[in-house]
Design a protein around this motif. Structure first.
Motif, PDB file in Angstrom:
ATOM      1  N   UNK A 165       0.811  -1.214   0.000  1.00  0.00           N
ATOM      2  CA  UNK A 165       0.000   0.000   0.000  1.00  0.00           C
ATOM      3  C   UNK A 165       0.851   1.273   0.000  1.00  0.00           C
ATOM      4  N   UNK A 166       2.112   1.181   0.397  1.00  0.00           N
ATOM      5  CA  UNK A 166       3.011   2.346   0.352  1.00  0.00           C
ATOM      6  C   UNK A 166       4.382   1.892  -0.124  1.00  0.00           C
ATOM      7  N   UNK A 167       4.942   2.658  -1.054  1.00  0.00           N
ATOM      8  CA  UNK A 167       6.317   2.466  -1.526  1.00  0.00           C
ATOM      9  C   UNK A 167       6.936   3.849  -1.563  1.00  0.00           C
ATOM     10  N   UNK A 168       7.867   4.116  -0.672  1.00  0.00           N
ATOM     11  CA  UNK A 168       8.382   5.468  -0.504  1.00  0.00           C
ATOM     12  C   UNK A 168       9.900   5.449  -0.364  1.00  0.00           C
ATOM     13  N   UNK A 169      10.565   6.401  -1.038  1.00  0.00           N
ATOM     14  CA  UNK A 169      12.009   6.516  -0.885  1.00  0.00           C
ATOM     15  C   UNK A 169      12.299   7.526   0.220  1.00  0.00           C
ATOM     16  N   UNK A 189      20.411   8.022   5.162  1.00  0.00           N
ATOM     17  CA  UNK A 189      21.484   7.094   4.783  1.00  0.00           C
ATOM     18  C   UNK A 189      21.243   5.687   5.325  1.00  0.00           C
ATOM     19  N   UNK A 190      21.648   4.716   4.541  1.00  0.00           N
ATOM     20  CA  UNK A 190      21.556   3.313   4.939  1.00  0.00           C
ATOM     21  C   UNK A 190      22.485   3.073   6.126  1.00  0.00           C
ATOM     22  N   UNK A 191      22.062   2.263   7.071  1.00  0.00           N
ATOM     23  CA  UNK A 191      22.883   1.989   8.248  1.00  0.00           C
ATOM     24  C   UNK A 191      24.082   1.097   7.921  1.00  0.00           C
ATOM     25  N   UNK A 192      24.063   0.472   6.745  1.00  0.00           N
ATOM     26  CA  UNK A 192      25.154  -0.429   6.374  1.00  0.00           C
ATOM     27  C   UNK A 192      26.160   0.230   5.431  1.00  0.00           C
ATOM     28  N   UNK A 193      25.669   0.862   4.351  1.00  0.00           N
ATOM     29  CA  UNK A 193      26.584   1.401   3.339  1.00  0.00           C
ATOM     30  C   UNK A 193      26.605   2.931   3.270  1.00  0.00           C
ATOM     31  N   UNK A 194      25.749   3.598   4.035  1.00  0.00           N
ATOM     32  CA  UNK A 194      25.676   5.063   4.121  1.00  0.00           C
ATOM     33  C   UNK A 194      25.182   5.743   2.842  1.00  0.00           C
ATOM     34  N   UNK A 195      24.662   4.996   1.880  1.00  0.00           N
ATOM     35  CA  UNK A 195      24.060   5.588   0.679  1.00  0.00           C
ATOM     36  C   UNK A 195      22.647   6.067   1.019  1.00  0.00           C
ATOM     37  N   UNK A 196      22.206   7.148   0.382  1.00  0.00           N
ATOM     38  CA  UNK A 196      20.867   7.688   0.656  1.00  0.00           C
ATOM     39  C   UNK A 196      19.865   7.164  -0.370  1.00  0.00           C
ATOM     40  N   UNK A 197      19.766   5.871  -0.469  1.00  0.00           N
ATOM     41  CA  UNK A 197      18.850   5.237  -1.413  1.00  0.00           C
ATOM     42  C   UNK A 197      18.018   4.175  -0.701  1.00  0.00           C
ATOM     43  N   UNK A 198      17.420   4.527   0.407  1.00  0.00           N
ATOM     44  CA  UNK A 198      16.646   3.572   1.189  1.00  0.00           C
ATOM     45  C   UNK A 198      15.165   3.707   0.836  1.00  0.00           C
ATOM     46  N   UNK A 199      14.548   2.595   0.523  1.00  0.00           N
ATOM     47  CA  UNK A 199      13.112   2.540   0.238  1.00  0.00           C
ATOM     48  C   UNK A 199      12.436   1.813   1.379  1.00  0.00           C
ATOM     49  N   UNK A 200      11.234   2.242   1.734  1.00  0.00           N
ATOM     50  CA  UNK A 200      10.481   1.431   2.680  1.00  0.00           C
ATOM     51  C   UNK A 200       9.107   1.130   2.108  1.00  0.00           C
ATOM     52  N   UNK A 201       8.612  -0.023   2.483  1.00  0.00           N
ATOM     53  CA  UNK A 201       7.370  -0.556   1.948  1.00  0.00           C
ATOM     54  C   UNK A 201       6.435  -0.905   3.102  1.00  0.00           C
ATOM     55  N   UNK A 202       5.180  -0.528   2.957  1.00  0.00           N
ATOM     56  CA  UNK A 202       4.156  -0.901   3.937  1.00  0.00           C
ATOM     57  C   UNK A 202       3.176  -1.828   3.224  1.00  0.00           C
ATOM     58  N   UNK A 203       2.959  -2.996   3.801  1.00  0.00           N
ATOM     59  CA  UNK A 203       2.038  -3.989   3.239  1.00  0.00           C
ATOM     60  C   UNK A 203       0.843  -4.173   4.167  1.00  0.00           C
ATOM     61  N   UNK A 204      -0.336  -4.314   3.582  1.00  0.00           N
ATOM     62  CA  UNK A 204      -1.538  -4.641   4.342  1.00  0.00           C
ATOM     63  C   UNK A 204      -1.758  -6.143   4.228  1.00  0.00           C
ATOM     64  N   UNK A 205      -1.751  -6.830   5.349  1.00  0.00           N
ATOM     65  CA  UNK A 205      -2.019  -8.266   5.368  1.00  0.00           C
ATOM     66  C   UNK A 205      -3.514  -8.480   5.562  1.00  0.00           C
ATOM     67  N   UNK A 239       8.697   6.564   8.806  1.00  0.00           N
ATOM     68  CA  UNK A 239       7.669   5.517   8.797  1.00  0.00           C
ATOM     69  C   UNK A 239       6.395   5.993   9.493  1.00  0.00           C
ATOM     70  N   UNK A 240       6.546   6.635  10.644  1.00  0.00           N
ATOM     71  CA  UNK A 240       5.372   7.095  11.394  1.00  0.00           C
ATOM     72  C   UNK A 240       4.549   8.108  10.598  1.00  0.00           C
ATOM     73  N   UNK A 241       5.218   8.939   9.813  1.00  0.00           N
ATOM     74  CA  UNK A 241       4.510   9.902   8.969  1.00  0.00           C
ATOM     75  C   UNK A 241       3.743   9.177   7.866  1.00  0.00           C
ATOM     76  N   UNK A 242       4.399   8.234   7.215  1.00  0.00           N
ATOM     77  CA  UNK A 242       3.776   7.534   6.085  1.00  0.00           C
ATOM     78  C   UNK A 242       2.678   6.569   6.510  1.00  0.00           C
ATOM     79  N   UNK A 243       2.814   5.936   7.671  1.00  0.00           N
ATOM     80  CA  UNK A 243       1.808   4.960   8.089  1.00  0.00           C
ATOM     81  C   UNK A 243       0.482   5.654   8.406  1.00  0.00           C
ATOM     82  N   UNK A 244       0.535   6.916   8.820  1.00  0.00           N
ATOM     83  CA  UNK A 244      -0.718   7.637   9.067  1.00  0.00           C
ATOM     84  C   UNK A 244      -1.444   7.951   7.760  1.00  0.00           C
ATOM     85  N   UNK A 245      -0.683   8.089   6.676  1.00  0.00           N
ATOM     86  CA  UNK A 245      -1.282   8.336   5.361  1.00  0.00           C
ATOM     87  C   UNK A 245      -1.749   7.045   4.687  1.00  0.00           C
TER      88      UNK A 245
END
Length: 110
Positions: free
Chosen positions: A12-16, A20-36, A76-82
């Motif tokens: 339901x949400x795909x947002x960049x 920075x990534x906690x592993x490689x420090x690149x600013x290309x992190x995507x997060x996904x919210x799924x409705x089960x 995440x908290x901002x996007x989950x409310x939307x």
């Protein structure tokens, strides 16, 4: 009689995030919210919970919500409310109540 039932999910949400990534420090992190949701014969009955993961586009590190950094958790908290639950995850319940109302109306007309 065989019943096919189980759990499925839909994105339901795909947002960049510009964090920075906690592993490689690149600013290309995507997060996904799924409705089960629970399904019966692959027809959605009712929604259950939302699950969240993040994926770095550079190093492909996948994190669950429990492993998020504070900055990613704030985004995440901002996007989950939307993020709204799709109406069609209630499809079988809606169809059942529509049939019930329709049968009551027909019994009143007779």
């Amino acid at each position: 009689m065989i019943f096919f039932f189980g759990l499925r999910s839909t994105k339901i949400v795909e947002k960049q995030a510009t964090i920075p990534c906690s592993h490689c420090e690149e600013k290309q992190v995507w997060f996904f919210i799924h409705q089960n949701y629970f399904h019966l014969f692959w027809i959605p009955v009712f929604p259950l919970w939302k699950s969240t993961t993040s994926v770095c586009a550079h190093c492909k590190q996948v994190l669950n919500k429990k492993e998020f950094s504070n900055a990613l958790l704030d985004n995440y908290k901002i996007e989950v409310t939307k993020a709204k639950t799709p109406w069609w995850t209630f499809f079988l319940l809606i169809a059942f109540f529509a049939l019930l109302v329709f049968s009551i109306i027909l019994s009143q007309c007779s």
